[in-house]
Design an enzyme around this catalytic site. Sequence first.
Site, PDB file in Angstrom:
ATOM      1  N   GLY A 241       0.801  -1.220   0.000  1.00  0.00           N
ATOM      2  CA  GLY A 241       0.000   0.000   0.000  1.00  0.00           C
ATOM      3  C   GLY A 241       0.830   1.265   0.000  1.00  0.00           C
TER       4      GLY A 241
ATOM      5  N   GLY B 209       5.253   3.946  -9.085  1.00  0.00           N
ATOM      6  CA  GLY B 209       5.972   2.677  -9.280  1.00  0.00           C
ATOM      7  C   GLY B 209       5.013   1.501  -9.209  1.00  0.00           C
ATOM      8  N   HIS B 210       4.166   1.492  -8.174  1.00  0.00           N
ATOM      9  CA  HIS B 210       3.169   0.421  -8.050  1.00  0.00           C
ATOM     10  C   HIS B 210       2.225   0.430  -9.267  1.00  0.00           C
ATOM     11  CE1 HIS B 210       3.817   1.120  -3.528  1.00  0.00           C
ATOM     12  NE2 HIS B 210       4.165  -0.126  -3.699  1.00  0.00           N
TER      13      HIS B 210
ATOM     14  N   GLY C  26       8.476  -5.483  -8.885  1.00  0.00           N
ATOM     15  CA  GLY C  26       9.311  -4.380  -9.363  1.00  0.00           C
ATOM     16  C   GLY C  26      10.789  -4.732  -9.278  1.00  0.00           C
TER      17      GLY C  26
ATOM     18  N   GLN D   9      14.386  -9.549  -3.925  1.00  0.00           N
ATOM     19  CA  GLN D   9      13.058 -10.114  -3.637  1.00  0.00           C
ATOM     20  C   GLN D   9      12.499 -10.823  -4.872  1.00  0.00           C
ATOM     21  OE1 GLN D   9       9.662  -8.152  -1.369  1.00  0.00           O
ATOM     22  NE2 GLN D   9       9.137  -7.563  -3.456  1.00  0.00           N
TER      23      GLN D   9
ATOM     24  N   VAL E 120      10.681   2.575 -11.287  1.00  0.00           N
ATOM     25  CA  VAL E 120      10.224   3.920 -11.649  1.00  0.00           C
ATOM     26  C   VAL E 120      10.866   4.913 -10.684  1.00  0.00           C
ATOM     27  CG1 VAL E 120       8.210   5.427 -11.921  1.00  0.00           C
ATOM     28  CG2 VAL E 120       8.058   3.010 -12.555  1.00  0.00           C
TER      29      VAL E 120
ATOM     30  N   SER F 215       9.310   5.060  -3.620  1.00  0.00           N
ATOM     31  CA  SER F 215       9.115   4.125  -2.523  1.00  0.00           C
ATOM     32  C   SER F 215       8.107   4.742  -1.558  1.00  0.00           C
ATOM     33  CB  SER F 215      10.449   3.902  -1.795  1.00  0.00           C
ATOM     34  OG  SER F 215      10.219   3.310  -0.529  1.00  0.00           O
TER      35      SER F 215
ATOM     36  N   ARG G 216       8.268   4.580   1.445  1.00  0.00           N
ATOM     37  CA  ARG G 216       9.036   5.128   2.572  1.00  0.00           C
ATOM     38  C   ARG G 216       9.552   6.542   2.292  1.00  0.00           C
ATOM     39  NH1 ARG G 216      10.584  -0.600   3.229  1.00  0.00           N
ATOM     40  NH2 ARG G 216      10.059  -1.219   5.359  1.00  0.00           N
TER      41      ARG G 216
HETATM   42  P1  AMP Z   1       5.943  -2.578  -1.682  1.00  0.00           P
HETATM   43  O1  AMP Z   1       4.590  -1.979  -1.545  1.00  0.00           O
HETATM   44  O2  AMP Z   1       7.064  -1.615  -1.405  1.00  0.00           O
HETATM   45  O3  AMP Z   1       6.086  -3.896  -0.986  1.00  0.00           O
HETATM   46  O4  AMP Z   1       6.124  -2.903  -3.228  1.00  0.00           O
HETATM   47  C1  AMP Z   1       5.193  -3.690  -3.915  1.00  0.00           C
HETATM   48  C2  AMP Z   1       5.724  -3.979  -5.297  1.00  0.00           C
HETATM   49  O5  AMP Z   1       5.973  -2.749  -5.981  1.00  0.00           O
HETATM   50  C3  AMP Z   1       7.068  -4.731  -5.261  1.00  0.00           C
HETATM   51  O6  AMP Z   1       7.079  -5.679  -6.308  1.00  0.00           O
HETATM   52  C4  AMP Z   1       8.063  -3.640  -5.513  1.00  0.00           C
HETATM   53  O7  AMP Z   1       9.260  -4.085  -6.115  1.00  0.00           O
HETATM   54  C5  AMP Z   1       7.297  -2.740  -6.464  1.00  0.00           C
HETATM   55  N1  AMP Z   1       7.838  -1.382  -6.448  1.00  0.00           N
HETATM   56  C6  AMP Z   1       8.043  -0.600  -5.363  1.00  0.00           C
HETATM   57  N2  AMP Z   1       8.610   0.572  -5.738  1.00  0.00           N
HETATM   58  C7  AMP Z   1       8.781   0.504  -7.080  1.00  0.00           C
HETATM   59  C8  AMP Z   1       9.329   1.401  -8.063  1.00  0.00           C
HETATM   60  N3  AMP Z   1       9.834   2.577  -7.735  1.00  0.00           N
HETATM   61  N4  AMP Z   1       9.330   1.006  -9.341  1.00  0.00           N
HETATM   62  C9  AMP Z   1       8.832  -0.207  -9.701  1.00  0.00           C
HETATM   63  N5  AMP Z   1       8.298  -1.090  -8.832  1.00  0.00           N
HETATM   64  C10 AMP Z   1       8.280  -0.738  -7.540  1.00  0.00           C
END
Ligand code: AMP
Length: 293
Positions: free
Chosen positions: A31, A36-37, A154, A160, A183, A192, A194
Amino acid sequence: MRIVVALHEMQRLARRWRRQGVRVAFVPTMGALHTGHLSLVQEARRRVKSSGRVVVSVFVNPTQFAPHEDLAAYPRNLARDRALCRTSGVDVLFVPEDTAMYPQAPVPPSSTCVVEEALTRSMEGSARPTHFRGVTTVLAKLFNLVLPDLAIFGAKDWQQAAVVRRMVRDLNFPLQIVVAPTVRESDGLAMSSRNQRLAPDERPQATVLWRSIQWARGRVQAARRAVPAAQLQKGVAKLVASEPAARLDYVAFFDPDTLEPTRAVHRTSHMALAVFVGKVRLIDNAPLGVDAP
Ligand code: AMP
């Protein structure tokens, strides 16, 4: 867009799609969604077309955080996530509850878990020893609930993606893992959830991850021979130390497929690093031989 909370409802829906021959693409997330998501959602839709279904899960998985990590501070904004998913053409937003996912929590969250033992030894696995067990276990659970034909991850979390691909292969999960490019913000910072926790004076310093990647790329691409990893590690450490709020956790040079560390870094090598900027731990990675994101 349908919002599903109950595990049995998600699984029933998934089984119905299976019976009907409908293809399902799945984007698991924690979430606080960003562009990126949403790029993963677009990739999901591109692959299953309008006849398929795109499922996004939002679940801040407690078992992948160690007790001293930022679980409580992790950004959450379900109302915004819901709106973003709706406008991005998501079919189902799956938001399981902690108590349903881990009915026996807090101890033990579950007595069965999935552990990958080779690719998790380095980098995030050694810096966060319980992290990947949480990730692989929750993904095994989510794959069993969503029953996807493909799941999109991603490149931002390179290790991962490699670990999940191995888990899927080793345990014969009937699905394909797709990895989509990282992205970035216009200044190179990898998007991110974060990032929103960075203080205004920390935000410009956070670009040091991308600057480190570009510096190492420059060295590797200019060299006629392989560059010693120790030399690059020293250079990155110096660069990171030049930012007052930044502290290097690790920097690694490795083979992009096996994740084996390399002492002689060349154009097919990959680089990853983790840096604390204030209290926020950020990670990034990229190939060194090409100027890909
Ligand atoms: P997270 O919510 O951070 O656990 O990320 C969920 C998915 O989104 C994971 O597969 C991440 O690798 C991908 N993700 C997070 N940030 C990015 C980004 N900047 N570009 C591409 N994919 C991303």
